[in-house]
Enzyme design. Structure first.
Site, PDB file in Angstrom:
ATOM      1  N   TYR A 149       0.835  -1.207   0.000  1.00 14.41           N
ATOM      2  CA  TYR A 149       0.000   0.000   0.000  1.00 14.41           C
ATOM      3  C   TYR A 149       0.867   1.254   0.000  1.00 14.41           C
ATOM      4  O   TYR A 149       0.622   2.193  -0.783  1.00 14.41           O
ATOM      5  CB  TYR A 149      -0.910  -0.013   1.226  1.00 14.41           C
ATOM      6  CG  TYR A 149      -1.749   1.240   1.370  1.00 14.41           C
ATOM      7  CD1 TYR A 149      -2.737   1.545   0.445  1.00 14.41           C
ATOM      8  CD2 TYR A 149      -1.545   2.119   2.430  1.00 14.41           C
ATOM      9  CE1 TYR A 149      -3.513   2.690   0.563  1.00 14.41           C
ATOM     10  CE2 TYR A 149      -2.316   3.265   2.562  1.00 14.41           C
ATOM     11  CZ  TYR A 149      -3.299   3.551   1.631  1.00 14.41           C
ATOM     12  OH  TYR A 149      -4.058   4.690   1.750  1.00 14.41           O
ATOM     13  N   LYS A 153       1.150   4.303  -2.922  1.00 12.02           N
ATOM     14  CA  LYS A 153       0.925   5.720  -2.661  1.00 12.02           C
ATOM     15  C   LYS A 153       2.164   6.549  -2.996  1.00 12.02           C
ATOM     16  O   LYS A 153       2.052   7.685  -3.479  1.00 12.02           O
ATOM     17  CB  LYS A 153       0.512   5.926  -1.201  1.00 12.02           C
ATOM     18  CG  LYS A 153      -0.913   5.482  -0.931  1.00 12.02           C
ATOM     19  CD  LYS A 153      -1.911   6.270  -1.785  1.00 12.02           C
ATOM     20  CE  LYS A 153      -3.345   5.935  -1.519  1.00 12.02           C
ATOM     21  NZ  LYS A 153      -4.291   6.747  -2.317  1.00 12.02           N
ATOM     22  N   THR A 186     -13.556   5.366   6.714  1.00  7.89           N
ATOM     23  CA  THR A 186     -14.138   4.730   5.526  1.00  7.89           C
ATOM     24  C   THR A 186     -13.965   3.221   5.623  1.00  7.89           C
ATOM     25  O   THR A 186     -13.332   2.700   6.544  1.00  7.89           O
ATOM     26  CB  THR A 186     -13.459   5.216   4.228  1.00  7.89           C
ATOM     27  OG1 THR A 186     -12.120   4.686   4.175  1.00  7.89           O
ATOM     28  CG2 THR A 186     -13.414   6.732   4.161  1.00  7.89           C
TER      29      THR A 186
END
Length: 271
Positions: A149, A153, A186
């Site tokens: 991840y 990014k 989220t």
């Protein structure tokens, strides 16, 4: 203003469109188009559908993503963090550049007055701990969900900075900036450690931003007059911040750009 909502969940996408239309009072204010960033064919299909719509494109917000998933692959065989978070957005942006150029300044790219078009890519503070393993971008020899991840990014930041340099060199009426939303409540956290999920459930209201709050930096980057004609900025809480030093390395930017161009089947040149 018209908004095109792009996503792979058609039901949720159409719910968002309905909410926008209800708030604006216009059925022409929002539209849904299917887009699955885990498929390069879907990205190309979305671009064809968007072009066929005849709509202008003044702002592109690259916002989709997956986070800390167990290792899996996209339809094209890419590790999912790399494929969805980076390569899908890379191809989408490259294919939509002509539409962004054509929509700037009312379609007259020779004018230097009025408003240009903008690309806003949603980054993450996680990029500060990311490393680009150019010998194993797909995580085949060793895999860590967090590292994958963070690498994806960091790749987005490298891409955005190089894209802005190329746009500026061409004197394109298009700018590229990055928006760091912060820690937002989220569903992205569904694959994280159980302790993190427990803290989120118990204290998310206190420690996390709401989705509306998390979206604000992206909205700021997309709309503020202060960024008219200004690119290459990393924004956090509507203020400029400094991205990771390695992200500003032109040689690393070029290596990643070249590899992404090869993997997605587009030319390295943005002409």
């Amino acid at each position: 203003m018209r908004v095109v909502v792009a996503g792979h969940d058609e039901l949720k996408g159409r719910e968002v469109v309905s909410a926008i239309r209800a708030e604006s009072g216009s059925d022409e204010s929002a539209h849904f188009l299917f887009l699955d960033l885990a498929s390069l064919a879907s990205v190309r299909g979305f671009v064809r559908d968007f072009r066929a719509s005849g709509l202008p494109l003044h702002v592109l917000v690259n916002n989709a993503g997956v986070m800390m998933e167990p290792r899996g692959e996209t339809q094209d065989g890419f590790e999912r963090h790399l494929g969805v978070n980076f390569l899908g957005h890379f191809l989408l942006t490259r294919l939509l550049l002509p539409a962004l150029r054509g929509s700037a300044h009312g379609g007259d790219v020779t004018r230097r007055q009025g408003r240009g078009s903008r690309i806003v890519t949603v980054a993450s503070a996680t990029h500060y701990v990311g490393e680009m393993d150019m010998a194993d971008l797909q995580g085949r020899s060793a895999y860590s969900p967090h590292a994958a991840y963070a690498q994806s990014k960091l790749a987005l930041v490298l891409f955005s900075l190089r894209l802005q340099r190329l746009l500026a060199a061409r004197r394109d009426p298009v700018t590229a900036n990055m928006a760091d939303p912060g820690v937002v409540d989220t569903a992205l956290y569904r694959h994280t450690w159980w302790g993190t999920r427990a803290v989120k459930r118990a204290l998310g209201w206190l420690l996390f931003k709401t989705p509306d709050e998390g979206a604000w930096t992206s909205v700021f980057a997309a709309a503020t007059p202060a960024l008219e004609g200004v690119g290459g900025r990393y924004l956090r809480d509507e203020a400029e911040a400094e991205p990771l030093g390695a992200a500003q390395d032109p040689a690393l930017q070029w290596r990643l750009w070249a590899e992404a161009s090869r993997l997605t089947g587009v030319a390295e040149d943005i002409d």
